[in-house]
Design an enzyme around this catalytic site. Structure first.
Site, PDB file in Angstrom:
ATOM      1  N   LYS A 247     -21.749  52.206  -5.677  1.00  0.00           N
ATOM      2  CA  LYS A 247     -22.101  51.022  -4.882  1.00  0.00           C
ATOM      3  C   LYS A 247     -23.369  51.292  -4.071  1.00  0.00           C
ATOM      4  CE  LYS A 247     -17.312  49.567  -4.950  1.00  0.00           C
ATOM      5  NZ  LYS A 247     -15.996  49.512  -4.336  1.00  0.00           N
TER       6      LYS A 247
ATOM      7  N   GLN B 256     -13.089  50.565   1.154  1.00  0.00           N
ATOM      8  CA  GLN B 256     -12.734  51.121  -0.152  1.00  0.00           C
ATOM      9  C   GLN B 256     -11.223  51.391  -0.195  1.00  0.00           C
ATOM     10  OE1 GLN B 256     -14.874  51.472  -2.804  1.00  0.00           O
ATOM     11  NE2 GLN B 256     -13.061  52.022  -3.965  1.00  0.00           N
TER      12      GLN B 256
ATOM     13  N   ASP C 254     -15.710  41.625  -0.658  1.00  0.00           N
ATOM     14  CA  ASP C 254     -14.723  41.967  -1.691  1.00  0.00           C
ATOM     15  C   ASP C 254     -13.784  40.791  -1.943  1.00  0.00           C
ATOM     16  OD1 ASP C 254     -14.823  44.288  -3.125  1.00  0.00           O
ATOM     17  OD2 ASP C 254     -13.762  45.513  -1.631  1.00  0.00           O
TER      18      ASP C 254
END
Ligand code: NDP
Length: 285
Positions: free
Chosen positions: A52, A96, A119
């Protein structure tokens, strides 16, 4: 092979377009920025975060990674998110997953400002998706639909079978397929006669985390196969949930692992971060 849905190639061209858009935004004084929170020593998580970061760098998105040890408290994470929510320089916030067991994952995700939820995992964003008014769409499901669209796979009226019902993949992807007018069946670990159901699918999406689980006998001739699974073998090789060698002979289209859904997920994260930057600009203007 002429039946490969090449996520790597497609992700590259999406990122090239995003790069151009970001350059233009920068001329207006807006630099998109992403903050990533990483807790513990999970090797896969560290690897994903590094992918990322790399993509952000390539595209000109500013990125910061906040690394915490395994024994970090929930309060510490909530405190950081509180500050990132308020920070006008931060457009996107990503935690994460998975988080260590002593931390309430739901509580942490819920604390993210939905306008920075790149997300798409906050109840607000998931609710917006459920009510046909999406804000940020979770990256993996979004990437799958983009890929099907790019390869002009007809979804409308098709029988789509989703194997796996997680909040991050299975459920949102089922909703997206439904929004595209597929007839959707959702399967999970308690589903009986799974092979019978999967063999009826025109589009079969699999996200279960079980190496080479879907065999050629479980699919319909000419089906479109989307393999979301990422399983790391003892030799370090990455293997999908679908037995690619046998299934690819029977499928009309199939995603490889690696090089299928994975790169699309990253590209969609970049797209969502750009979307967040634009939203922030409107919010604070
Ligand atoms: P979860 O572990 O959260 O969910 C797995 C799902 O699979 C559950 O719904 C479970 O059912 C179901 N399942 C497990 N075993 C079976 C079985 N034998 N038959 C039918 N269903 C089964 O996983 P995720 O959704 O987070 O991830 C799934 C896979 O996708 C993993 O390999 C992960 O690494 C990968 N992944 C890949 C991404 C990418 O970018 N390519 C992004 C995110 C994930 P139940 O609910 O009943 O327990």
């Amino acid at each position: 092979m002429d039946n490969i849905l090449d996520g790597k190639k497609l992700a590259y061209s999406i990122k090239e377009n995003l790069k151009e858009e970001i350059e233009n935004l920068k001329k207006r004084g807006i630099t998109p920025s992403l903050s990533v929170i990483l807790v513990g020593e999970n090797k896969a998580s560290h690897k994903y975060v590094s992918f990322k970061e790399k993509a952000c760098k390539e595209l000109g998105i500013e990125s910061s990674v906040f690394k915490f040890p395994e024994n970090t408290t929930e309060e510490e994470l909530l405190g950081l998110i509180y500050n990132l929510n308020k920070d006008k320089r931060v457009n996107g916030i990503l935690v994460q997953l998975p988080l260590p067991k002593h931390i309430d994952q739901k509580k942490v995700l819920q604390s993210i400002d939905p306008l920075k939820d790149v997300d798409g995992f906050t109840p607000y964003c998931l609710g917006r998706l459920l009510t046909d008014n999406p804000l940020f769409i979770p990256c993996t499901p979004k990437g799958v639909i983009k890929m099907l669209d790019a390869y002009r796979v007809n979804i409308e009226g098709m029988h789509a079978v989703m194997v796996g019902r997680s909040v991050i993949v299975g459920k949102p992807l089922s909703l997206l397929l439904l929004r595209k007018n597929a007839t959707v069946t959702i399967c999970h670990s308690k589903t009986e006669n799974l092979g019978h159901i999967t063999s009826k699918a025109d589009i079969l999406c699999v996200a279960i985390g079980k190496e080479r689980f879907i065999k050629s006998s479980m699919i319909k001739e000419g089906a479109v196969i989307i393999d979301i699974g990422i399983n790391v073998a003892s030799n370090g090789k990455v293997i999908g949930d679908v037995d690619f060698d046998e299934v690819s002979k029977k499928a009309r289209w199939i995603t490889p692992v690696p090089g299928g859904v994975g790169p699309m997920t990253i590209a969609m994260l970049m797209e969502n971060t750009l979307q967040a930057a634009k939203l922030q600009a409107e919010r604070f203007e």
